[in-house]
Write a protein that holds these residues in place. Structure first.
Motif, mmCIF file in Angstrom:
data_model
loop_
_atom_site.group_PDB
_atom_site.id
_atom_site.type_symbol
_atom_site.label_atom_id
_atom_site.label_comp_id
_atom_site.label_asym_id
_atom_site.label_seq_id
_atom_site.Cartn_x
_atom_site.Cartn_y
_atom_site.Cartn_z
ATOM 1 N N ARG A 163 67.166 25.949 28.937
ATOM 2 C CA ARG A 163 67.626 24.709 28.360
ATOM 3 C C ARG A 163 66.873 23.224 28.609
ATOM 4 N N LEU A 164 66.240 23.380 30.119
ATOM 5 C CA LEU A 164 65.335 22.352 30.663
ATOM 6 C C LEU A 164 64.223 22.182 29.634
ATOM 7 N N LYS A 171 65.016 20.356 26.388
ATOM 8 C CA LYS A 171 64.941 19.036 26.556
ATOM 9 C C LYS A 171 63.576 18.244 26.915
ATOM 10 N N HIS A 197 61.589 19.013 29.487
ATOM 11 C CA HIS A 197 61.149 18.908 30.696
ATOM 12 C C HIS A 197 59.996 19.789 30.885
ATOM 13 N N ASP A 257 60.523 16.205 40.351
ATOM 14 C CA ASP A 257 61.672 15.442 40.339
ATOM 15 C C ASP A 257 62.850 16.464 41.086
#
Lengths: 120, 97, 111
Positions: free
Chosen positions: C21-22, C25, C27, C104
């Protein structure tokens, strides 16, 4: 170069039964050696790591309280969570040198950290 | 949001959830995933504290995929799917497992 | 950081599901495999009629995820660098330090 990051390492397991404390130690000194600011907190069953008088020779394993006692030599700060000590019927008097912290001080350490790595 | 606490282990068998409850403050989220979705059933001590936490401004969430896998349910507003979990991760200042 | 091996706990699956999922998006993701976690990228994993964790990790690598496995942990488990899937490497604390310094968000999955 980016500013130095602060990593909070929470060590939550008893020594010896799981490799967690020993493996957590390797990460603490490894990251500290690479220039990261490390705060290591012994809490829950992890407070037993700081208890003096451990003798794991019968297990064929290395003694852990003495290696944790030398963390400051690697530039890492060691903290012991006193509510966890009290809950286990232990006393800080029998512990290696460390900074004693309560829940509020632990919350402050979390807030001041860039990342939290848990060893549970 | 400030901190995201991810609890993974059964709330009946393990006490890892106690740390999240002890430290979570207003603005934080506690998300129960894997076997920790059993938190919808208790133990009783946890269920009592959940109401207290919510009144303090701590959000509680349960991962839908892990609930469904175990035939458990949580109210719709407290359920997040993986997309929702990833949004929680993006919003959090730090993640504590 | 993933500290548990395949088919013993759900952690590797959780990491995969979050990573997917990351990635979608936009990332970038780095995974450090520590302790039994190194076993998730062993080439010889075979899982008849079951999801294959090695393939799931390989899929992440193919999608641009940087996966490194702790060299010391591998040695203690009899895993050599030739035993792990292409695109992954054995690496020490310097790499974990780089991951921690550059990222992050840091998630750790253990016991």
């Amino acid at each position: 170069m980016s500013p130095q990051k602060t990593i909070l390492i929470l060590l939550r397991s008893c020594p010896y039964g799981m490799a967690t404390a020993a493996e957590g130690y390797r990460v603490i000194i490894g990251l500290a050696g690479m220039g990261l600011r490390i705060h290591a907190v012994l809490l829950e069953d992890g407070v037993l790591v700081a208890l003096k008088g451990q003798n794991p020779s019968g297990l064929g394993m290395h003694e852990l309280s003495q290696v944790f006692a030398k963390l400051t030599e690697f530039g890492a700060d060691l903290y012991v969570h006193t509510p966890s000590v009290t809950e286990r019927g232990l006393s800080e008097a029998g512990f290696i040198d460390s900074n004693l912290i309560d829940d509020e001080e632990l919350k402050d350490l979390i807030t001041s950290a860039d990342h939290v790595i848990t060893f549970n | 949001m400030d901190n995201l606490y991810l609890v993974t282990r059964s709330t009946f068998e393990r006490t890892a959830w106690r740390l999240a409850l002890r430290l979570a403050q207003s603005g934080d989220t506690i998300c129960f995933i894997q076997d920790a979705v059993l938190a919808v059933k208790g133990p009783l001590e946890l269920r009592d504290k959940m109401a207290e936490l919510e009144s303090k401004g701590v959000d509680l969430r349960f991962l839908a995929e892990d609930l469904n896998a175990r035939s458990l349910n949580a109210s719709r507003e407290k359920t997040v799917d993986y997309e929702g979990l990833v949004e929680l991760i993006e919003k959090a200042s730090r993640i504590i497992t | 950081m993933l500290r548990t091996g395949p088919y013993t706990s759900q952690n590797a699956d959780t990491v995969y599901n979050i990573a997917k999922r990351l990635l979608s998006k936009g990332h970038s993701i780095r995974i450090y495999l520590y302790e039994d976690g190194v076993c998730n990228v062993v080439k010889q994993i075979k899982s008849p009629q079951e999801r294959n964790i090695r393939d799931m990790m390989a899929e992440l690598v193919a999608s641009g995820v940087e996966i490194k496995a702790c060299g010391t942990c591998a040695k203690f488990r009899g895993i050599r660098k030739t035993d792990i899937i292409e695109g992954t490497n054995l690496a020490g604390m310097a790499v974990l330090a780089r991951f921690a310094r550059d990222c992050d968000r840091f998630l750790s999955f253990g016991f």
